[in-house]
Design a protein around this motif. Structure first.
Motif, PDB file in Angstrom:
ATOM      1  N   ILE A   1       0.937  -1.216   0.111  1.00 38.75           N
ATOM      2  CA  ILE A   1      -0.017  -0.031   0.067  1.00 38.75           C
ATOM      3  C   ILE A   1       0.791   1.267  -0.073  1.00 38.75           C
ATOM      4  O   ILE A   1       1.852   1.376   0.776  1.00 38.75           O
ATOM      5  N   ASN A   2       0.608   2.205  -0.928  1.00 37.38           N
ATOM      6  CA  ASN A   2       1.583   3.257  -1.107  1.00 37.38           C
ATOM      7  C   ASN A   2       2.818   3.327  -1.384  1.00 37.38           C
ATOM      8  O   ASN A   2       3.835   3.754  -1.278  1.00 37.38           O
ATOM      9  N   GLY A   3       3.131   1.788  -2.001  1.00 37.79           N
ATOM     10  CA  GLY A   3       4.315   1.346  -2.486  1.00 37.79           C
ATOM     11  C   GLY A   3       5.406   1.387  -1.247  1.00 37.79           C
ATOM     12  O   GLY A   3       6.771   1.171  -1.149  1.00 37.79           O
ATOM     13  N   SER A   4       4.875   1.404   0.099  1.00 32.53           N
ATOM     14  CA  SER A   4       5.661   1.426   1.270  1.00 32.53           C
ATOM     15  C   SER A   4       6.345  -0.003   1.769  1.00 32.53           C
ATOM     16  O   SER A   4       5.370  -0.920   1.796  1.00 32.53           O
ATOM     17  N   SER A   5       7.546  -0.165   1.913  1.00 29.65           N
ATOM     18  CA  SER A   5       8.368  -1.180   2.189  1.00 29.65           C
ATOM     19  C   SER A   5       7.960  -1.605   3.538  1.00 29.65           C
ATOM     20  O   SER A   5       8.195  -2.749   4.309  1.00 29.65           O
ATOM     21  N   SER A   6       7.158  -0.802   4.463  1.00 30.37           N
ATOM     22  CA  SER A   6       6.809  -1.001   5.899  1.00 30.37           C
ATOM     23  C   SER A   6       5.391  -1.377   5.807  1.00 30.37           C
ATOM     24  O   SER A   6       4.900  -1.483   7.260  1.00 30.37           O
ATOM     25  N   ASP A   7       4.810  -1.442   4.958  1.00 30.15           N
ATOM     26  CA  ASP A   7       3.453  -2.053   5.042  1.00 30.15           C
ATOM     27  C   ASP A   7       3.353  -3.498   5.612  1.00 30.15           C
ATOM     28  O   ASP A   7       3.422  -4.532   4.839  1.00 30.15           O
ATOM     29  N   THR A   8       3.004  -3.472   7.033  1.00 28.67           N
ATOM     30  CA  THR A   8       2.833  -4.819   7.297  1.00 28.67           C
ATOM     31  C   THR A   8       1.437  -5.711   6.894  1.00 28.67           C
ATOM     32  O   THR A   8       1.198  -6.809   7.468  1.00 28.67           O
ATOM     33  N   SER A   9       0.522  -4.927   6.207  1.00 24.50           N
ATOM     34  CA  SER A   9      -0.661  -5.711   5.993  1.00 24.50           C
ATOM     35  C   SER A   9      -0.278  -6.616   4.853  1.00 24.50           C
ATOM     36  O   SER A   9      -1.246  -7.488   4.479  1.00 24.50           O
ATOM     37  N   ARG A  10       0.962  -6.436   4.101  1.00 21.46           N
ATOM     38  CA  ARG A  10       1.211  -7.278   3.001  1.00 21.46           C
ATOM     39  C   ARG A  10       1.646  -8.744   3.203  1.00 21.46           C
ATOM     40  O   ARG A  10       2.051  -8.822   4.111  1.00 21.46           O
ATOM     41  N   ALA A  11       1.194  -9.637   2.526  1.00 25.73           N
ATOM     42  CA  ALA A  11       1.499 -11.150   2.811  1.00 25.73           C
ATOM     43  C   ALA A  11       2.862 -11.376   2.808  1.00 25.73           C
ATOM     44  O   ALA A  11       3.651 -10.858   1.855  1.00 25.73           O
ATOM     45  N   ASP A  12       3.607 -12.224   3.413  1.00 28.92           N
ATOM     46  CA  ASP A  12       4.720 -12.682   3.289  1.00 28.92           C
ATOM     47  C   ASP A  12       4.913 -13.839   2.271  1.00 28.92           C
ATOM     48  O   ASP A  12       5.998 -14.120   1.782  1.00 28.92           O
ATOM     49  N   PHE A  13       3.750 -14.649   2.248  1.00 28.59           N
ATOM     50  CA  PHE A  13       3.890 -15.729   1.373  1.00 28.59           C
ATOM     51  C   PHE A  13       2.599 -16.051   1.038  1.00 28.59           C
ATOM     52  O   PHE A  13       1.488 -15.631   1.493  1.00 28.59           O
ATOM     53  N   PHE A  14       2.536 -16.750  -0.310  1.00 27.55           N
ATOM     54  CA  PHE A  14       1.190 -17.145  -0.751  1.00 27.55           C
ATOM     55  C   PHE A  14       1.115 -18.632  -1.021  1.00 27.55           C
ATOM     56  O   PHE A  14       1.801 -19.128  -1.570  1.00 27.55           O
ATOM     57  N   GLY A  15       0.002 -19.463  -0.264  1.00 30.05           N
ATOM     58  CA  GLY A  15      -0.065 -20.679  -0.628  1.00 30.05           C
ATOM     59  C   GLY A  15      -1.425 -20.862  -1.517  1.00 30.05           C
ATOM     60  O   GLY A  15      -2.232 -20.418  -1.270  1.00 30.05           O
ATOM     61  N   LEU A  16      -1.300 -22.130  -2.003  1.00 33.81           N
ATOM     62  CA  LEU A  16      -2.730 -22.397  -2.960  1.00 33.81           C
ATOM     63  C   LEU A  16      -2.993 -23.750  -2.679  1.00 33.81           C
ATOM     64  O   LEU A  16      -1.890 -24.723  -2.717  1.00 33.81           O
ATOM     65  N   ASN A  17      -4.025 -24.081  -2.509  1.00 31.23           N
ATOM     66  CA  ASN A  17      -4.726 -25.412  -2.323  1.00 31.23           C
ATOM     67  C   ASN A  17      -5.080 -25.951  -3.644  1.00 31.23           C
ATOM     68  O   ASN A  17      -5.905 -25.577  -4.414  1.00 31.23           O
ATOM     69  N   SER A  18      -4.335 -26.683  -4.152  1.00 36.19           N
ATOM     70  CA  SER A  18      -4.190 -27.056  -5.773  1.00 36.19           C
ATOM     71  C   SER A  18      -4.600 -28.426  -5.819  1.00 36.19           C
ATOM     72  O   SER A  18      -3.859 -29.403  -5.348  1.00 36.19           O
ATOM     73  N   TYR A  19      -5.555 -28.986  -6.483  1.00 29.87           N
ATOM     74  CA  TYR A  19      -5.727 -30.388  -6.821  1.00 29.87           C
ATOM     75  C   TYR A  19      -6.230 -30.631  -8.543  1.00 29.87           C
ATOM     76  O   TYR A  19      -6.808 -31.336  -8.805  1.00 29.87           O
ATOM     77  N   SER A  20      -5.423 -29.979  -9.161  1.00 30.45           N
ATOM     78  CA  SER A  20      -5.571 -29.984 -10.696  1.00 30.45           C
ATOM     79  C   SER A  20      -4.889 -31.064 -11.293  1.00 30.45           C
ATOM     80  O   SER A  20      -5.447 -31.531 -12.349  1.00 30.45           O
ATOM     81  N   TRP A  21      -3.893 -31.709 -10.796  1.00 31.07           N
ATOM     82  CA  TRP A  21      -3.338 -32.816 -11.306  1.00 31.07           C
ATOM     83  C   TRP A  21      -4.073 -34.113 -11.128  1.00 31.07           C
ATOM     84  O   TRP A  21      -3.675 -34.639  -9.899  1.00 31.07           O
ATOM     85  N   CYS A  22      -5.018 -34.530 -11.593  1.00 29.44           N
ATOM     86  CA  CYS A  22      -5.542 -35.905 -11.460  1.00 29.44           C
ATOM     87  C   CYS A  22      -5.366 -36.778 -12.634  1.00 29.44           C
ATOM     88  O   CYS A  22      -4.446 -36.674 -13.342  1.00 29.44           O
ATOM     89  N   SER A  23      -6.240 -37.709 -12.695  1.00 26.17           N
ATOM     90  CA  SER A  23      -5.843 -38.906 -13.558  1.00 26.17           C
ATOM     91  C   SER A  23      -5.422 -38.505 -14.909  1.00 26.17           C
ATOM     92  O   SER A  23      -6.448 -37.477 -15.567  1.00 26.17           O
ATOM     93  N   GLY A  24      -4.585 -38.751 -15.559  1.00 29.52           N
ATOM     94  CA  GLY A  24      -4.145 -38.564 -17.084  1.00 29.52           C
ATOM     95  C   GLY A  24      -3.622 -37.118 -17.138  1.00 29.52           C
ATOM     96  O   GLY A  24      -3.600 -37.002 -18.154  1.00 29.52           O
ATOM     97  N   ALA A  25      -3.593 -36.463 -16.136  1.00 30.56           N
ATOM     98  CA  ALA A  25      -2.945 -35.008 -16.363  1.00 30.56           C
ATOM     99  C   ALA A  25      -1.405 -35.078 -16.827  1.00 30.56           C
ATOM    100  O   ALA A  25      -0.745 -35.774 -16.468  1.00 30.56           O
ATOM    101  N   ASN A  26      -0.965 -33.589 -17.175  1.00 32.95           N
ATOM    102  CA  ASN A  26       0.256 -33.427 -17.220  1.00 32.95           C
ATOM    103  C   ASN A  26       0.337 -31.925 -17.087  1.00 32.95           C
ATOM    104  O   ASN A  26      -0.575 -31.531 -16.574  1.00 32.95           O
ATOM    105  N   TYR A  27       1.649 -31.596 -17.246  1.00 34.30           N
ATOM    106  CA  TYR A  27       1.936 -30.257 -16.714  1.00 34.30           C
ATOM    107  C   TYR A  27       1.062 -29.227 -17.432  1.00 34.30           C
ATOM    108  O   TYR A  27       0.839 -28.290 -16.789  1.00 34.30           O
ATOM    109  N   GLN A  28       0.616 -29.354 -18.597  1.00 31.97           N
ATOM    110  CA  GLN A  28      -0.124 -28.310 -19.421  1.00 31.97           C
ATOM    111  C   GLN A  28      -1.411 -28.621 -18.949  1.00 31.97           C
ATOM    112  O   GLN A  28      -2.276 -27.533 -18.671  1.00 31.97           O
ATOM    113  N   THR A  29      -2.040 -29.745 -19.038  1.00 29.99           N
ATOM    114  CA  THR A  29      -3.724 -30.030 -18.560  1.00 29.99           C
ATOM    115  C   THR A  29      -3.705 -29.680 -17.349  1.00 29.99           C
ATOM    116  O   THR A  29      -5.219 -29.522 -16.940  1.00 29.99           O
ATOM    117  N   ALA A  30      -2.897 -30.022 -16.380  1.00 28.86           N
ATOM    118  CA  ALA A  30      -3.143 -29.800 -15.023  1.00 28.86           C
ATOM    119  C   ALA A  30      -3.059 -28.025 -14.834  1.00 28.86           C
ATOM    120  O   ALA A  30      -3.264 -27.736 -13.452  1.00 28.86           O
TER     121      ALA A  30
END
Length: 484
Positions: free
Chosen positions: A218-247
């Protein structure tokens, strides 16, 4: 002749608990603050007993029982795990034994601060009503309980608060508010920075906007503590028959290619077909996906949702599932050197300034005015919660697993023990301390290469490991000689 102070110091060292190096965030990567190597999560989601294992009225949560954690840490160490994610912890309980066991095994912890009971998480249907002083007191209690463990890698401020397109309109500002409050509390009361982030549902229509909203400053501030330090994704797209592109893994690499915070799978591992073969592992940890910092397989134990790697029984025994064997086979193929190599460009990235131009969907919030903390929160953050339950690392007790553990073929695994390591655990035994290795033994039984103490010693969970005792005994002999 060795001086008495030197002998005393050596005796203290012989029984001192190991401490994993704290992990820091630098641009797109997690970095080991001592070795300066990149840290990639080879992880698993850990909630034995499922959501029901969290029961404050009975003083139960997944990190309460040190003997159970010893059993599970030994099996995770064999698998090659270096990180667990634990949901639904009770901040009033003592987690020292479990945290210390995982620390000794070279395994970090990411801890969710929320829980499923009313008042213990942000209500995605009405976030403002649940953002209260009592709620903050609860999540600050989790910080107090886990901040002193060196293997606490980070905290999840929220999980899937955006779980469909409509919830992307009003919830994002509250997600940043909770991150701000947690980070401000950590800065005021922890001896070291501990990263705080978010675990997102894979709602593809608003996924990019969720990441963009949370990673900007926010406001480009390096001291903005509301900013996330990391981002996790709950991903289940690689299922039967999938590959790098189709998943859609290629699409994710494109989406997060210029991320200024680490991105990883906070849950992954489609369970169709069964048993799972985990073909996605080599892609996730391969050269095409270095923009991601690994992932956490869902999940360790078999629960009603049918994603487990092991079966747990009421008497404490465990049987490995074929899924465990298949995942270990994939981990054993990984190039650990590739995982530890950081990219100077990736670690030097700076966040963009928050603006509506970062948001692509009209359904997603462009409100970067973050809610003020509830009344009394400023004093709570400044002074700290009353009577905090501060965890601490304790000497690891007997490393031998005292309950029966069975291989996927039904054979008894003998001599299973946790092997203390220096540094984080790694796949395929690449850590200099090594890891327990489960393999098929003669006559269809399973054996475990272990640093093991004897099975007789396993009955006393407070007995020190044989390796520690031998060092202490040798030093005691020196001390006796010195005193003659």
């Amino acid at each position: 002749m060795i001086s008495l102070p030197t002998i005393v110091a050596l005796l203290a060292l012989s029984t001192a608990a190991r401490a994993l190096n704290p992990i820091d965030v630098r641009g797109q990567d997690f970095i080991d603050t001592v070795t300066k190597n990149r840290f990639v999560l080879v992880g698993i989601d850990y909630q034995p007993g499922g959501q029901g294992a969290y029961n404050p009225t009975n003083s139960q949560d997944p990190l309460r029982n040190g003997t159970v954690c010893l059993r599970d840490a030994a099996l995770m160490q064999s698998l090659g795990i270096n990180t667990i994610r634990t949901y639904n912890v009770d901040p009033s309980l003592n987690h020292d034994d479990c945290a210390s066991v995982f620390n000794e095994a070279g395994i970090y912890m990411i801890v969710d601060v929320n829980a499923p009971l009313a008042g213990e998480s942000i209500d995605r249907s009405n976030p403002g009503s649940s953002y209260t002083l009592d709620y903050l007191t609860r999540i600050f209690g989790v910080v107090e309980a886990f901040k002193n463990y060196p293997n606490t890698l980070g905290f999840f401020a929220a999980n899937e608060v955006i779980n469909d397109v409509p919830t992307a309109k009003n919830n994002p500002p509250y997600m940043r508010a909770v991150q701000r409050d947690l980070k401000d509390y950590i800065a005021a009361h922890s001896s070291r920075p501990i990263p705080v982030g978010y675990s997102a549902a894979d709602v593809r229509e608003v996924l990019q906007d969720t990441w963009a909203y949370l990673q900007c400053a926010i406001n480009g501030s390096s001291s903005d503590t509301s900013r996330a330090d990391f981002f996790g994704l709950n991903s289940y797209s690689w299922c039967s028959g999938a590959n790098y592109q189709t998943a859609s893994y290629g699409a994710l690499v494109s989406m997060f290619g210029n991320s200024t915070i680490p991105v990883f799978f906070s849950e992954y591992g489609c369970n169709k077909p069964e048993p799972r073969t985990f073909d996605e592992v080599l892609a996730l940890y391969g050269p095409q996906m270095t923009v991601l910092s690994g992932g956490l397989v869902y999940e360790y134990s078999q629960e009603p949702s049918n994603y487990g790697l092991v079966d747990l029984y009421d008497n404490g025994t465990v049987q490995l599932r074929i899924d465990y064997d298949n995942l270990q086979a994939q981990y054993n193929k990984l190039n650990v050197t590739l995982l530890e190599t950081s990219n100077a460009t990736a670690t030097a990235l700076s966040p963009p300034a928050c603006s509506s131009g970062l948001i692509t969907s009209s359904s997603f919030s462009t409100n970067f005015t973050i809610p003020q903390p509830p009344a009394g929160a400023a004093a709570l953050i400044s002074s700290g919660i009353s009577n905090p339950n501060n965890g601490k690392i304790v000497p690891v007790t007997n490393t031998a697993v005292p309950m029966a553990v069975y291989a996927s073929n039904g054979g008894l695994i003998s001599g299973l023990a946790l092997k203390p390591v220096n540094g984080s655990n790694t796949p395929n035994g690449a850590n200099t301390g090594g890891s327990v290795s489960v393999s098929s033994g003669p006559s269809g039984t399973a054996t475990a290469a272990a640093s093991a103490t004897s099975k007789g010693a396993a009955s006393d969970p407070l007995m020190h490991s044989s390796s520690t005792n031998s060092i202490a005994a040798a030093l005691a002999a020196i001390l006796t000689f010195w005193m003659l």
